[in-house]
Design an enzyme around this catalytic site. Structure first.
Site, short mmCIF file in Angstrom:
data_model
loop_
_atom_site.label_atom_id
_atom_site.label_comp_id
_atom_site.label_asym_id
_atom_site.label_seq_id
_atom_site.Cartn_x
_atom_site.Cartn_y
_atom_site.Cartn_z
N CYS A 191 -0.20 0.29 -1.51
CA CYS A 191 0.62 -0.92 -1.63
C CYS A 191 1.79 -0.70 -2.59
CB CYS A 191 -0.25 -2.10 -2.02
SG CYS A 191 -1.56 -2.41 -0.83
N HIS A 195 -4.37 -2.00 2.13
CA HIS A 195 -5.55 -2.04 1.26
C HIS A 195 -6.75 -1.37 1.91
CE1 HIS A 195 -4.17 -4.94 -1.91
NE2 HIS A 195 -3.29 -5.21 -0.97
N GLU A 213 -9.49 -0.56 0.54
CA GLU A 213 -10.77 -1.04 0.00
C GLU A 213 -11.28 -2.25 0.80
OE1 GLU A 213 -8.25 -4.10 -1.26
OE2 GLU A 213 -7.90 -1.95 -1.42
#
Length: 380
Positions: free
Chosen positions: A264, A354, A356
Site C-alpha cells: 500500500c 493488503h 494480510e
C-alpha cells in the site's frame, strides 16, 4: 470534530459535499460535526477491519453495502486500538446485532468512540456521484440546531484536502514493539509503521518471523539496529509525495540490498525511491473485491484495497533505476493502475493492496511466502 454521545436514532443529520451536493438523513453513532475526504468502500463484510484501519485516517467512509452492522462489534477483529475513520455513512443500519461473538452494537461503538455518522441516505446515489465527480471533501452535521446550508458548505470547503497531507506519523506507533515469531524463530524483520494493521505482523509471525515494529520516524540506523533479515514498509494514510523521510530510509535499505517488502503506502514509497512519480486517483480503490493480476505468474487475485494514490510507472517495459532494473509486477484489471513493483537486480518488491486481508479474501497471502523466500535466498 465536535461530538456528543447521546442517542442518535431520531436526530436529524446532513451530509454536505464540497461541490454543493447535499444528503439528509439521521444521525448514526455520535452526534456532532466531522470533516474529511468522502470515499466509498465496496466491501460486503469486514466493517470492523475497515473502521480500525489507520489508512482511513481523515476519511469519511461510505459503505456501498446497504445493510451494515449485522454482526455487531467484537474485541477480536479490530486492526488497531481505535476507530480511525473521520465519519461513517450507511444506508440501513442493523437494528440488532446477530453474532455469537458480538459484545455491543456498531452504533454503540461509534458513539463510544465519538465517530459521527449518518444513516438513511441513498448511498447508491452518493457512490455514483463520487465515481463521477471523484473523492472530495465532505462534512457530516447532526443535532437539533443545524447550520444553514451555506454555512455548512463554507465549513466543508475550509477543511484540509487529502492531497499534500502528511499523516503517517499521526497514526503510527510512537515506541518500538516486538511481535514474536509463532513457533520456531527463523527470521527477524524490521517493520516501519506508517499505519500498520495488526494482522500484518501476525501473518509474518505465523511464518516464523520476529517482527520489530518501528515508528514512522525511524531512521536507517534504527532499522539496522534490530539486525533485520528483511525490512517491511506498511500501509498508511496521506499523500506519498510528502513522505520524504520514508523514501530516504527505503533508499538506504535498497543500497544495502536487504530483502524488502512494501504494501500500500509502502508500494508508493518504493515507487518514489526508484524515481517514479505518484498521483491521486479520481476515487481510489477501497473494498475487498478488487481484481489484480500478478504479471509474474499470470494469476488473477481478488484483493483487499484502500488507496487513493498510485505509482506512475510504465506498464509495458522494464525501467532502469538507481538500484537496477524494475518492472510493474501487478496491475488492477479494472483500470490498469499499477498494483505492484519488483526489482530484478535486488531483493525488493511491493504491492498496492493488503495481503494480510483479515476480513478476506486470502488470495494474496502467498506474498508473505515470497518475502520469506527472498530472505532465505539472501541468507543462502
Amino acid at each position: 470534530m465536535t461530538t456528543s454521545t447521546r442517542g442518535a436514532e431520531k436526530v436529524p443529520a446532513v451530509l454536505v459535499l464540497e461541490d454543493g451536493r447535499i444528503f439528509r438523513g439521521r444521525a448514526y453513532g455520535a452526534v456532532g460535526v466531522t470533516f474529511g475526504e468522502a470515499v466509498f468502500s465496496t466491501g460486503m463484510t469486514g466493517y470492523q477491519e475497515t473502521l480500525t484501519d489507520p489508512s482511513y485516517h481523515r476519511q469519511v467512509v461510505v459503505m456501498t453495502a446497504p445493510h451494515v452492522g449485522n454482526t455487531g462489534v467484537n474485541d477480536e477483529d479490530p486492526e488497531s486500538k481505535r476507530i480511525w475513520v473521520a465519519g461513517y455513512v450507511v444506508r440501513d443500519p442493523a437494528r440488532k446485532s446477530s453474532n455469537w461473538r458480538a459484545k455491543r452494537s456498531l452504533d454503540d461503538e461509534l458513539r463510544a468512540q465519538g465517530v459521527v455518522g449518518i444513516s438513511g441516505i441513498d448511498t447508491r446515489a452518493l457512490t455514483r456521484h463520487l465515481r463521477e465527480r471523484g473523492a472530495m471533501r465532505v462534512g457530516i452535521f447532526s443535532g437539533d440546531a443545524l447550520p444553514d446550508e451555506g454555512t455548512m458548505l463554507a465549513e466543508v470547503r475550509q477543511a484540509p484536502e487529502m492531497k499534500g497531507a502528511d499523516l503517517s506519523a499521526e497514526v503510527a506507533t510512537t515506541e518500538p514493539y516486538v511481535v514474536p515469531a509463532i513457533g520456531e524463530k527463523k527470521f527477524t524483520v524490521a517493520a516501519v509503521d506508517l499505519g500498520i494493521k495488526g494482522m500484518t505482523p501476525h501473518r509474518m509471525a505465523e511464518r516464523g518471523i520476529e517482527v520489530h515494529v518501528l515508528p514512522a520516524t525511524a531512521t536507517a540506523e534504527d532499522v539496522y539496529a534490530v539486525g533485520p533479515d528483511g525490512v517491511f514498509f506498511s500501509n498508511g494514510p496521506g499523500d506519498p509525495a510528502t513522505a520524504d523521510h520514508a523514501v530516504s530510509v527505503m533508499q538506504a535499505v535498497l543500497e544495502r540490498g536487504t530483502p524488502l517488502f512494501g504494501i500500500c503506502f509502502g508500494n508508493q514509497i518504493l515507487g518514489r525511491a526508484l524515481g517514479f512519480g505518484t498521483y491521486k486517483l479520481k476515487y481510489g480503490h477501497r473494498g475487498i473485491n478488487q481484481p489484480v493480476q500478478d504479471r509474474t505468474t499470470g494469476k488473477v487475485e481478488v484483493t483487499a484495497h484502500n488507496h487513493g494514490f498510485a505509482v506512475d510507472a510504465p506498464l509495458d517495459k522494464v525501467s532502469d533505476t538507481p538500484y537496477g532494473r524494475a518492472e510493474v509486477s501487478h496491475v488492477c484489471l479494472n483500470d490498469n493502475v499499477v498494483e505492484g513493483l519488483q526489482l530484478l537486480d535486488k531483493p525488493a518488491f511491493s504491492v498496492q493492496y493488503h495481503p494480510e486481508a483479515a476480513a478476506g479474501p486470502h488470495d494474496a497471502a502467498y506474498l508473505f511466502d515470497r518475502f520469506v523466500k527472498l530472505m532465505e535466498g539472501q541468507r543462502a
